[in-house]
Motif scaffolding. Structure first.
Motif, PDB file in Angstrom:
ATOM      1  N   GLY A 198      24.855  18.960   1.786  1.00  0.00           N
ATOM      2  CA  GLY A 198      24.904  18.346   0.472  1.00  0.00           C
ATOM      3  C   GLY A 198      24.996  19.331  -0.666  1.00  0.00           C
ATOM      4  O   GLY A 198      25.541  19.016  -1.722  1.00  0.00           O
ATOM      5  N   VAL A 199      24.477  20.535  -0.476  1.00  0.00           N
ATOM      6  CA  VAL A 199      24.541  21.549  -1.528  1.00  0.00           C
ATOM      7  C   VAL A 199      25.986  21.967  -1.757  1.00  0.00           C
ATOM      8  O   VAL A 199      26.449  22.056  -2.891  1.00  0.00           O
ATOM      9  CB  VAL A 199      23.662  22.767  -1.161  1.00  0.00           C
ATOM     10  CG1 VAL A 199      23.824  23.884  -2.174  1.00  0.00           C
ATOM     11  CG2 VAL A 199      22.190  22.357  -1.067  1.00  0.00           C
ATOM     12  N   ALA A 200      26.740  22.218  -0.673  1.00  0.00           N
ATOM     13  CA  ALA A 200      28.133  22.657  -0.781  1.00  0.00           C
ATOM     14  C   ALA A 200      29.125  21.502  -0.777  1.00  0.00           C
ATOM     15  O   ALA A 200      30.277  21.674  -1.154  1.00  0.00           O
ATOM     16  CB  ALA A 200      28.468  23.611   0.362  1.00  0.00           C
ATOM     17  N   GLY A 201      28.699  20.329  -0.306  1.00  0.00           N
ATOM     18  CA  GLY A 201      29.595  19.172  -0.263  1.00  0.00           C
ATOM     19  C   GLY A 201      30.477  19.120   0.963  1.00  0.00           C
ATOM     20  O   GLY A 201      31.488  18.432   0.968  1.00  0.00           O
ATOM     21  N   SER A 202      30.117  19.825   2.035  1.00  0.00           N
ATOM     22  CA  SER A 202      30.906  19.821   3.266  1.00  0.00           C
ATOM     23  C   SER A 202      30.363  18.785   4.235  1.00  0.00           C
ATOM     24  O   SER A 202      29.155  18.638   4.377  1.00  0.00           O
ATOM     25  CB  SER A 202      30.854  21.199   3.939  1.00  0.00           C
ATOM     26  OG  SER A 202      31.380  22.181   3.082  1.00  0.00           O
ATOM     27  N   THR A 203      31.284  18.091   4.938  1.00  0.00           N
ATOM     28  CA  THR A 203      30.872  17.048   5.876  1.00  0.00           C
ATOM     29  C   THR A 203      31.792  17.026   7.091  1.00  0.00           C
ATOM     30  O   THR A 203      33.002  17.177   6.957  1.00  0.00           O
ATOM     31  CB  THR A 203      30.931  15.658   5.199  1.00  0.00           C
ATOM     32  OG1 THR A 203      30.126  15.670   4.026  1.00  0.00           O
ATOM     33  CG2 THR A 203      30.451  14.565   6.130  1.00  0.00           C
ATOM     34  N   ILE A 204      31.208  16.851   8.259  1.00  0.00           N
ATOM     35  CA  ILE A 204      31.936  16.507   9.478  1.00  0.00           C
ATOM     36  C   ILE A 204      31.369  15.165   9.897  1.00  0.00           C
ATOM     37  O   ILE A 204      30.199  15.062  10.248  1.00  0.00           O
ATOM     38  CB  ILE A 204      31.755  17.548  10.599  1.00  0.00           C
ATOM     39  CG1 ILE A 204      32.281  18.906  10.154  1.00  0.00           C
ATOM     40  CG2 ILE A 204      32.451  17.073  11.876  1.00  0.00           C
ATOM     41  CD1 ILE A 204      32.016  20.025  11.144  1.00  0.00           C
ATOM     42  N   LEU A 205      32.186  14.129   9.817  1.00  0.00           N
ATOM     43  CA  LEU A 205      31.716  12.771  10.060  1.00  0.00           C
ATOM     44  C   LEU A 205      32.430  12.180  11.268  1.00  0.00           C
ATOM     45  O   LEU A 205      33.666  12.145  11.318  1.00  0.00           O
ATOM     46  CB  LEU A 205      31.970  11.892   8.824  1.00  0.00           C
ATOM     47  CG  LEU A 205      31.476  10.459   8.893  1.00  0.00           C
ATOM     48  CD1 LEU A 205      29.958  10.406   9.028  1.00  0.00           C
ATOM     49  CD2 LEU A 205      31.928   9.693   7.657  1.00  0.00           C
ATOM     50  N   LEU A 206      31.655  11.739  12.258  1.00  0.00           N
ATOM     51  CA  LEU A 206      32.192  11.014  13.399  1.00  0.00           C
ATOM     52  C   LEU A 206      32.176   9.548  12.991  1.00  0.00           C
ATOM     53  O   LEU A 206      31.140   8.896  13.001  1.00  0.00           O
ATOM     54  CB  LEU A 206      31.336  11.257  14.638  1.00  0.00           C
ATOM     55  CG  LEU A 206      31.081  12.737  14.986  1.00  0.00           C
ATOM     56  CD1 LEU A 206      30.174  12.855  16.194  1.00  0.00           C
ATOM     57  CD2 LEU A 206      32.381  13.478  15.189  1.00  0.00           C
ATOM     58  N   GLN A 207      33.322   9.057  12.592  1.00  0.00           N
ATOM     59  CA  GLN A 207      33.403   7.740  11.975  1.00  0.00           C
ATOM     60  C   GLN A 207      33.276   6.615  12.994  1.00  0.00           C
ATOM     61  O   GLN A 207      33.534   6.795  14.177  1.00  0.00           O
ATOM     62  CB  GLN A 207      34.724   7.610  11.209  1.00  0.00           C
ATOM     63  CG  GLN A 207      34.802   8.574  10.034  1.00  0.00           C
ATOM     64  CD  GLN A 207      36.078   8.403   9.245  1.00  0.00           C
ATOM     65  OE1 GLN A 207      37.171   8.465   9.784  1.00  0.00           O
ATOM     66  NE2 GLN A 207      35.921   8.168   7.941  1.00  0.00           N
ATOM     67  N   ALA A 208      32.882   5.458  12.501  1.00  0.00           N
ATOM     68  CA  ALA A 208      32.671   4.282  13.345  1.00  0.00           C
ATOM     69  C   ALA A 208      33.950   3.865  14.072  1.00  0.00           C
ATOM     70  O   ALA A 208      33.892   3.319  15.168  1.00  0.00           O
ATOM     71  CB  ALA A 208      32.134   3.125  12.506  1.00  0.00           C
ATOM     72  N   ASN A 209      35.119   4.139  13.491  1.00  0.00           N
ATOM     73  CA  ASN A 209      36.387   3.757  14.123  1.00  0.00           C
ATOM     74  C   ASN A 209      36.876   4.786  15.140  1.00  0.00           C
ATOM     75  O   ASN A 209      37.938   4.625  15.718  1.00  0.00           O
ATOM     76  CB  ASN A 209      37.466   3.510  13.063  1.00  0.00           C
ATOM     77  CG  ASN A 209      37.871   4.775  12.334  1.00  0.00           C
ATOM     78  OD1 ASN A 209      37.369   5.874  12.606  1.00  0.00           O
ATOM     79  ND2 ASN A 209      38.770   4.639  11.371  1.00  0.00           N
ATOM     80  N   GLY A 210      36.115   5.887  15.356  1.00  0.00           N
ATOM     81  CA  GLY A 210      36.483   6.905  16.331  1.00  0.00           C
ATOM     82  C   GLY A 210      37.146   8.127  15.735  1.00  0.00           C
ATOM     83  O   GLY A 210      37.329   9.133  16.419  1.00  0.00           O
ATOM     84  N   ASP A 211      37.549   8.066  14.469  1.00  0.00           N
ATOM     85  CA  ASP A 211      38.142   9.234  13.817  1.00  0.00           C
ATOM     86  C   ASP A 211      37.071  10.287  13.538  1.00  0.00           C
ATOM     87  O   ASP A 211      35.888   9.966  13.408  1.00  0.00           O
ATOM     88  CB  ASP A 211      38.784   8.857  12.476  1.00  0.00           C
ATOM     89  CG  ASP A 211      40.057   8.039  12.628  1.00  0.00           C
ATOM     90  OD1 ASP A 211      40.545   7.904  13.767  1.00  0.00           O
ATOM     91  OD2 ASP A 211      40.545   7.528  11.603  1.00  0.00           O
ATOM     92  N   VAL A 212      37.501  11.539  13.440  1.00  0.00           N
ATOM     93  CA  VAL A 212      36.629  12.629  13.011  1.00  0.00           C
ATOM     94  C   VAL A 212      37.144  13.085  11.659  1.00  0.00           C
ATOM     95  O   VAL A 212      38.288  13.529  11.539  1.00  0.00           O
ATOM     96  CB  VAL A 212      36.645  13.810  14.013  1.00  0.00           C
ATOM     97  CG1 VAL A 212      35.789  14.951  13.500  1.00  0.00           C
ATOM     98  CG2 VAL A 212      36.175  13.348  15.388  1.00  0.00           C
TER      99      VAL A 212
END
Length: 158
Positions: free
Chosen positions: A96-110
């Protein structure tokens, strides 16, 4: 009686300084109340995860013997910097400090969102197929302006 037991088995406080992460175990200073400041509390983190929350993070301590000086941090969260908007079933990593995210989305996308706009890979990247943002498929595309010798071609075409 039960409330008193929980009070001594668990503690909720805030980190006051940056975590110390230079030894075999990460440690943090935690303020539980205006009169209770615990230094060098060990932080348990799941294997493979990296986390060094900034000062002001909420810290949950377990005091196994009922003695606060014999406690460990088992969970932490930062209200200001936590990821917001996750859908049911999603998981990921978020700074959250840098604003970087790796999200494993509910639809299967990364979804990878670098706060700096740049993804750095040290090593080889192997992909079954790769399509650029402009729609050029790297495994099957053409180049215009092909000539013999040391001439160069124009850019890739979809």
């Amino acid at each position: 009686m039960i409330g008193r037991v929980y009070k001594w088995l668990f503690g909720l406080g805030r980190s006051t300084l940056p975590v110390r992460d230079d030894g075999p175990v990460q440690t943090v200073q935690v303020r539980l109340s205006s009169r209770e400041l615990l230094d060098a509390r060990e932080v348990l983190i799941a294997y493979g995860l990296i986390s060094a929350p900034p000062p002001g993070a909420d810290m949950l301590l377990v005091c196994g013997s009922g003695d606060r000086s014999d406690s460990i941090v088992v969970a932490h969260n930062h209200k200001k910097y936590r990821y917001r908007g996750a859908q049911s079933g999603e998981a990921g990593l978020h700074n959250g400090v840098a604003g970087s995210t790796i999200l494993l989305q509910a639809n299967g996308d990364v979804l990878i969102t670098p706060g700096s706009g740049k993804v750095v890979v040290q090593g080889t990247v192997t992909a079954k197929d790769f399509i650029t943002e402009t729609g050029v498929k790297l495994s099957d595309h053409t180049h215009g302006g092909v000539k013999a010798g040391s001439d160069t071609t124009s850019g890739p075409q979809g």
